[in-house]
Design a protein around this motif. Structure first.
Motif, PDB file in Angstrom:
ATOM      1  N   ARG A 157     -13.300  17.263  75.780  1.00 61.45           N
ATOM      2  CA  ARG A 157     -11.896  17.374  76.201  1.00 61.45           C
ATOM      3  C   ARG A 157     -11.104  18.346  75.338  1.00 61.45           C
ATOM      4  O   ARG A 157     -10.209  19.030  75.816  1.00 61.45           O
ATOM      5  CB  ARG A 157     -11.216  16.001  76.185  1.00 61.45           C
ATOM      6  N   PHE A 160     -10.739  22.300  76.259  1.00 62.04           N
ATOM      7  CA  PHE A 160      -9.877  22.826  77.315  1.00 62.04           C
ATOM      8  C   PHE A 160      -8.525  23.255  76.760  1.00 62.04           C
ATOM      9  O   PHE A 160      -8.045  22.721  75.767  1.00 62.04           O
ATOM     10  CB  PHE A 160      -9.692  21.783  78.431  1.00 62.04           C
ATOM     11  N   LEU A 164      -3.865  22.405  80.377  1.00 66.17           N
ATOM     12  CA  LEU A 164      -4.691  21.711  81.367  1.00 66.17           C
ATOM     13  C   LEU A 164      -4.767  20.230  80.993  1.00 66.17           C
ATOM     14  O   LEU A 164      -5.798  19.711  80.584  1.00 66.17           O
ATOM     15  CB  LEU A 164      -6.089  22.332  81.424  1.00 66.17           C
ATOM     16  N   ARG A 165      -3.656  19.552  81.160  1.00 62.78           N
ATOM     17  CA  ARG A 165      -3.517  18.174  80.685  1.00 62.78           C
ATOM     18  C   ARG A 165      -4.594  17.244  81.248  1.00 62.78           C
ATOM     19  O   ARG A 165      -5.170  16.446  80.513  1.00 62.78           O
ATOM     20  CB  ARG A 165      -2.122  17.645  81.000  1.00 62.78           C
ATOM     21  N   SER A 166      -4.876  17.345  82.515  1.00 57.18           N
ATOM     22  CA  SER A 166      -5.876  16.439  83.092  1.00 57.18           C
ATOM     23  C   SER A 166      -7.266  16.685  82.500  1.00 57.18           C
ATOM     24  O   SER A 166      -8.050  15.745  82.349  1.00 57.18           O
ATOM     25  CB  SER A 166      -5.908  16.558  84.612  1.00 57.18           C
ATOM     26  N   ASP A 167      -7.572  17.933  82.153  1.00 50.77           N
ATOM     27  CA  ASP A 167      -8.870  18.242  81.559  1.00 50.77           C
ATOM     28  C   ASP A 167      -8.965  17.769  80.113  1.00 50.77           C
ATOM     29  O   ASP A 167     -10.055  17.555  79.596  1.00 50.77           O
ATOM     30  CB  ASP A 167      -9.147  19.741  81.623  1.00 50.77           C
ATOM     31  N   ARG A 168      -7.811  17.619  79.451  1.00 49.74           N
ATOM     32  CA  ARG A 168      -7.784  17.159  78.058  1.00 49.74           C
ATOM     33  C   ARG A 168      -7.499  15.655  77.962  1.00 49.74           C
ATOM     34  O   ARG A 168      -7.110  15.155  76.911  1.00 49.74           O
ATOM     35  CB  ARG A 168      -6.735  17.944  77.266  1.00 49.74           C
ATOM     36  N   THR A 169      -7.686  14.947  79.059  1.00 51.27           N
ATOM     37  CA  THR A 169      -7.408  13.519  79.110  1.00 51.27           C
ATOM     38  C   THR A 169      -8.702  12.720  79.237  1.00 51.27           C
ATOM     39  O   THR A 169      -9.535  13.019  80.087  1.00 51.27           O
ATOM     40  CB  THR A 169      -6.467  13.192  80.290  1.00 51.27           C
ATOM     41  N   TYR A 188      -4.267  11.386  76.556  1.00 48.42           N
ATOM     42  CA  TYR A 188      -4.227  12.854  76.490  1.00 48.42           C
ATOM     43  C   TYR A 188      -4.415  13.281  75.042  1.00 48.42           C
ATOM     44  O   TYR A 188      -3.833  12.691  74.130  1.00 48.42           O
ATOM     45  CB  TYR A 188      -2.883  13.337  77.031  1.00 48.42           C
TER      46      TYR A 188
END
Length: 199
Positions: A157, A160, A164-169, A188
């Motif tokens: 995570r 990223f 790209l918040r969803s990718d780092r969550t 996150y």
């Protein structure tokens, strides 16, 4: 490829053997070999370490016991009250993400967060409130267990881009997080978060 940075001799106090320091960086991690007793001053080495700490997600400090790795790591962050850092002693029994992050309670169905996850949740909340000061997770004895098993979610995570918040969550699982009302079962990893490991 590792980039080696030289260390100023003035940084070291003379100890048994020849004091050395090697700073290397690869991808999004940096590796530092510490040998000798750290002095309280230290121009270029401290600057190099500070740059690595601020620019890399993971900084690994290796060296013999008593060389000052832990003290050096905690001093990388200006946090005298330890409000923005957590020290995590790694256990030899760690085999998966549950050991680092917590687990879903089979009875309640809620995610039972570890101290690390509580720290990560607080870091996320601080970031969302506009507090972008750096936060530190210090893994003591990082190599006692295989980090690729228990740290992989975090490492993947952190690669990223911050926007790209969803990718780092990280998805935690469960129907809620125990002790947190109305909280999503995810965390996150903001760009203010840094990891240091001692070996």
């Amino acid at each position: 490829m590792l980039q080696k940075l030289s260390c100023a001799p003035s940084f070291w106090m003379r100890a048994a053997g020849t004091p050395t320091c090697v700073v290397g960086a690869a991808m999004n991690a940096a590796h530092v070999v510490v040998d000798g007793t750290l002095a309280l001053g230290g121009g270029s080495v401290l600057t190099s370490l500070d740059v690595a700490f601020r620019s890399k997600n993971l900084l690994i400090l290796t060296g013999n016991p008593g060389t000052g790795k832990s003290r050096l790591a905690t001093n990388l962050l200006d946090d005298p009250k330890r409000e923005r850092s957590v020290i995590v002693p790694v256990a030899s029994t760690w085999r998966g993400r549950e050991d680092l992050l917590g687990y879903v309670n089979p009875v309640s169905g809620e995610f039972e967060p570890s101290a690390v996850t509580r720290f990560l949740l607080a870091t996320e909340d601080s970031w969302d409130r506009g507090d972008h000061r750096q936060r530190l997770v210090l893994f003591e004895e990082f190599n006692i267990s295989q980090p690729e098993h228990w740290l992989s979610d975090v490492l993947v995570r952190m690669e990223f881009r911050p926007e790209l918040r969803s990718d780092r969550t990280i998805q935690l699982g469960g129907r809620g997080v125990a002790g947190y009302s109305d909280r999503a079962t995810s965390v996150y990893l903001p760009p203010s978060l840094r990891f240091v490991a001692t070996v």
